[in-house]
Structures are given as C-alpha cells and as structure tokens.
Design a protein around this motif. Sequence first.
Motif, mmCIF file in Angstrom:
data_model
loop_
_atom_site.group_PDB
_atom_site.id
_atom_site.type_symbol
_atom_site.label_atom_id
_atom_site.label_comp_id
_atom_site.label_asym_id
_atom_site.label_seq_id
_atom_site.Cartn_x
_atom_site.Cartn_y
_atom_site.Cartn_z
ATOM 1 N N GLU A 84 -6.593 6.647 -7.822
ATOM 2 C CA GLU A 84 -5.451 6.504 -6.927
ATOM 3 C C GLU A 84 -5.817 6.891 -5.492
ATOM 4 O OE1 GLU A 84 -1.654 5.291 -6.268
ATOM 5 O OE2 GLU A 84 -2.560 5.390 -8.261
ATOM 6 N N TYR A 108 5.951 -3.945 -11.728
ATOM 7 C CA TYR A 108 5.037 -2.810 -11.891
ATOM 8 C C TYR A 108 4.574 -2.559 -13.317
ATOM 9 C CZ TYR A 108 8.895 0.074 -13.728
ATOM 10 O OH TYR A 108 9.909 0.583 -14.487
ATOM 11 N N ALA A 130 7.183 0.645 -5.861
ATOM 12 C CA ALA A 130 6.639 1.252 -4.633
ATOM 13 C C ALA A 130 5.163 1.601 -4.805
ATOM 14 C CB ALA A 130 7.444 2.494 -4.270
ATOM 15 N N HIS A 131 4.816 2.067 -6.003
ATOM 16 C CA HIS A 131 3.415 2.384 -6.304
ATOM 17 C C HIS A 131 2.561 1.113 -6.252
ATOM 18 C CE1 HIS A 131 0.329 3.846 -9.531
ATOM 19 N NE2 HIS A 131 -0.165 3.926 -8.312
ATOM 20 N N LEU A 133 3.174 -1.658 -4.585
ATOM 21 C CA LEU A 133 3.061 -2.118 -3.197
ATOM 22 C C LEU A 133 2.093 -1.259 -2.398
ATOM 23 C CD1 LEU A 133 6.734 -3.081 -2.284
ATOM 24 C CD2 LEU A 133 4.764 -4.591 -2.512
ATOM 25 N N ARG A 134 2.044 0.033 -2.706
ATOM 26 C CA ARG A 134 1.116 0.914 -1.999
ATOM 27 C C ARG A 134 -0.336 0.498 -2.254
ATOM 28 N NH1 ARG A 134 2.993 5.406 -3.813
ATOM 29 N NH2 ARG A 134 1.410 5.978 -5.351
ATOM 30 N N ILE A 135 -0.638 0.168 -3.503
ATOM 31 C CA ILE A 135 -1.993 -0.261 -3.841
ATOM 32 C C ILE A 135 -2.302 -1.619 -3.219
ATOM 33 C CG2 ILE A 135 -3.529 -0.908 -5.732
ATOM 34 C CD1 ILE A 135 -3.032 2.093 -5.509
ATOM 35 N N ARG A 137 -1.023 -2.917 -0.497
ATOM 36 C CA ARG A 137 -1.217 -2.761 0.957
ATOM 37 C C ARG A 137 -2.563 -2.104 1.261
ATOM 38 N NH1 ARG A 137 4.773 -1.668 1.105
ATOM 39 N NH2 ARG A 137 5.656 -3.512 2.122
ATOM 40 N N ARG A 138 -3.044 -1.279 0.353
ATOM 41 C CA ARG A 138 -4.371 -0.678 0.544
ATOM 42 C C ARG A 138 -5.454 -1.759 0.464
ATOM 43 N NH1 ARG A 138 -5.608 4.110 -3.401
ATOM 44 N NH2 ARG A 138 -3.790 4.917 -2.282
ATOM 45 N N ASP A 148 5.609 -7.452 4.431
ATOM 46 C CA ASP A 148 6.900 -6.770 4.549
ATOM 47 C C ASP A 148 8.006 -7.808 4.389
ATOM 48 O OD1 ASP A 148 7.020 -8.118 7.024
ATOM 49 O OD2 ASP A 148 6.138 -6.404 8.078
#
Length: 436
Positions: A84, A108, A130-131, A133-135, A137-138, A148
Amino acid sequence: MAKDIQFADDALSFSSSQQFQDIKVAAHDHLLSRIEELGAEFGRWARNEIKHFVDQEVGNFVRSRRVPINESEVGQIADALTKELAGFGPLEDLLNDVAVEDILINGYNDIYVSRHGVLQRVVVRFSDDAHLLRIVRRILAPLGRRLDESNPMVDARLPDGGRLNVVIAPLSIDGPVVSIRKFRKDPLKPSDLIRLGTFPQEIADLLEAAVQNRCNVLISGGTSSGKTSLLNVLAGYIPETERVITIEDTAELSLNHPHVVRLESRPGGFDGSGVVSIRDLLRNSLRMRPDRIVVGEVRGGEVLELLQAMNTGHDGSMGTIHASSPRECLYRLEMLAGFAGFQGSESSLRRQIANAIDFIVQIGRLSNGRRRILSITEVNGMSDNIIATQELYHYEAIEDAERGEQDHWESLGIYPHSPKLARYRPASPLAGGIHV
C-alpha cells in the motif's frame, strides 16, 4: 502436504475477510500518523526500509491494541500495507503475475482477471471505492493524467507498455470501473504461436511469404482475440532494411524490428483543444518516407488514408480491425469509409478496397480461451460489383475419441492469386488439411 494446503486456504480466507480489511485500515491510520512524525525522511527510504518499518510498526500496533490475530496473519497485514505504501496495493501481485493478461475491476470488491483467455473472479479486494481510486491515481500520477468528476474517463498507456482505462462517477453507476490490459515484456515470436497452437507451420510459411513480398494484410477479430499479438509476430517478418511506422491510439505494439518509428494519437486537453487523431498521424506519416505503415487498429476516418496509402505505393502495410468474419471486415471498411465522408460511388469504394487489401487473417478466441487463426482469406478483386474473395485456410475443431478435441485447418487446395506471391505458388503445400 495436506497441512500446507490447509494453511494456504486459511491465509486466503483471512485476506479476503472483512476482519482483514478492518484491521488493515486501522493499522494504516496508525502508520500514517507515524509517517507524519518522520516527515520528509520517510520519502527517502528504499522499499526494503519501508518493509522493515511496516513490519515493526504493525507488530507494535497489534500488541498495543491486543488485536486477536496470529503471527501469520500479522505478516499478511504487514505485507499488504507495504504494498500500500510502496507499491500499488491489492493490484501489485496481479500486475506482477506474468500469467495475467487483463485485470477488470467493477467496483472495489468485484475483481476479475483473464489468464490464458479465460476470465475468473479473484478474492482480491479494496477497502472501498476511495481506496481503489487512491491506487488508480497513484498509477496515473507519473503519466500526468487527470481523473475527477470533470474528467471522469481516462485511457492511458502504462510505462511497461500496458493499457489502463478508468471510468468513474457520474458515468459509472456502481463504483469505479478499471480495465488494465497487460502486455508481454518479451514479444511473442512465430515459434511461440506455433507452440501455443495459434496456427501450424504451413500457415506460418504462407504469412511469412505474404509479409516479405509486401502483401497488404488486415488482421480481423473480436476483443481479446489476439489481434495485436499476431500483428507483432507478422511485423517480425518485415526485412530489417525497411523503415516501419506504427500508428496507434494507445501504443501497444512492440515490434521485433530495428527501424521502427512509433506514433501515438493525442486525445486533447481539458477544453478539447490539441486533438491529434490517427487520421492526422497517418496523413503525416506519408511524408516520413515509410516503407511500411502499421496501424494498431482501424476504427475511424483513417481508413481512407490507409486505403490510399496501400493503393499508391505503400505495399506491405498492415493493421487490425474489429470484425467477426472476413466478409464482415470488408463491410466494416465500407461503413467506416462512408462515415469518414467518402465522396465516390459504392462501386469505386469497393474497387479501392479490393485493390488495396491482399489478405484478411481472421483470428478468434474459442470458448476454452484458446486463440486460433480461424481463416486466411485472399481478396481477388471485383466481380459483379462485389468484392471477390477466396478462403485459403479454414479452422475447425475435430473430435477425436482418444485425444479429445483437436485443431484442424482445412484447405481448398487453392494457390494464392496475388502476383506478389507468384514465386510462392509452386512450393505452396495447400493440398488437403492440416491436423494438429
């Protein structure tokens, strides 16, 4: 052996449980607070240092909170959190798995992968949208792509040559939809496809002769049928003395050739300006002294420029197209040309197509996931205002009482009509069928 299997099942059961997700989220929050205390120092750490830090902190967290999990489960939590913080979280193992061809995420906790052409659901999951999307975007951050609500759909090329497509709300109703197409780091060779059973040696010889003698070839097939892989293989037959220009929406081709110029279209900026289409690139490529033009996929107005190029001295050009049969491929070329604003008559358009295309190679993915060349069809010209074709090879599976279903390519014994293959005809082994 039985104990090892039971241990693996227990580990899998824990990693896919809600308890695992809850503990991981709580431990992640603990790690973030510790990282804030470290400040900029953490950003300079190598992955092995991050792993050591996570192992230590997760152990402290579990002991201080008296979390009821065993040592093996602590290790699973720590491993997931290392991925992570230093990698791509739950996606990391799938991205590193060479057998995985596609990763398809429908929200997810609903993830599928394709291995050897067969889709299967996996127990991997994210904590929430949200998790996920975080990955995502990384992954997108180094590519400079924005995701967005104002730009809810992204199609991007990954550094390793793969392709990432993301659709989020308000376009996607049930959470983020992510599609990742992976590509081999070492391109397939003809011998690889023969070994995999995609086609036999006799068909490989015909395709090699067609490419080396500058026949124009279209590879037709459905989604994930192996069109790009086959195009890569055919391009390997192009003589090394020739200059090849590839044109794609998203660069996927990896040609085993010393002189390749790769061009990729551009979708444009936030305000719609700066768009560079495949048609623009194809028009410009004609000024770049190409010996061969290879179009990743013919899907729009570029069909007119490609047909003109094939008809005006750029023999040996190739491309792929979505179609379910060789005849449907020809219909699709007509339809795309009409959408692109072709001004001539139906007869003149068909004559251009018949003069431009020499061979249509139809490839498909069978119900068992195997990819096979289904037919090789030669375009012979016009007859009664219809594009005349002849099928040289046709695939059909044959049931064998002892060995089960066997691959078989049937031939009508017809030699290629194209004058480009005049030297090939006397040695062509087209009589009878090929049974594998």
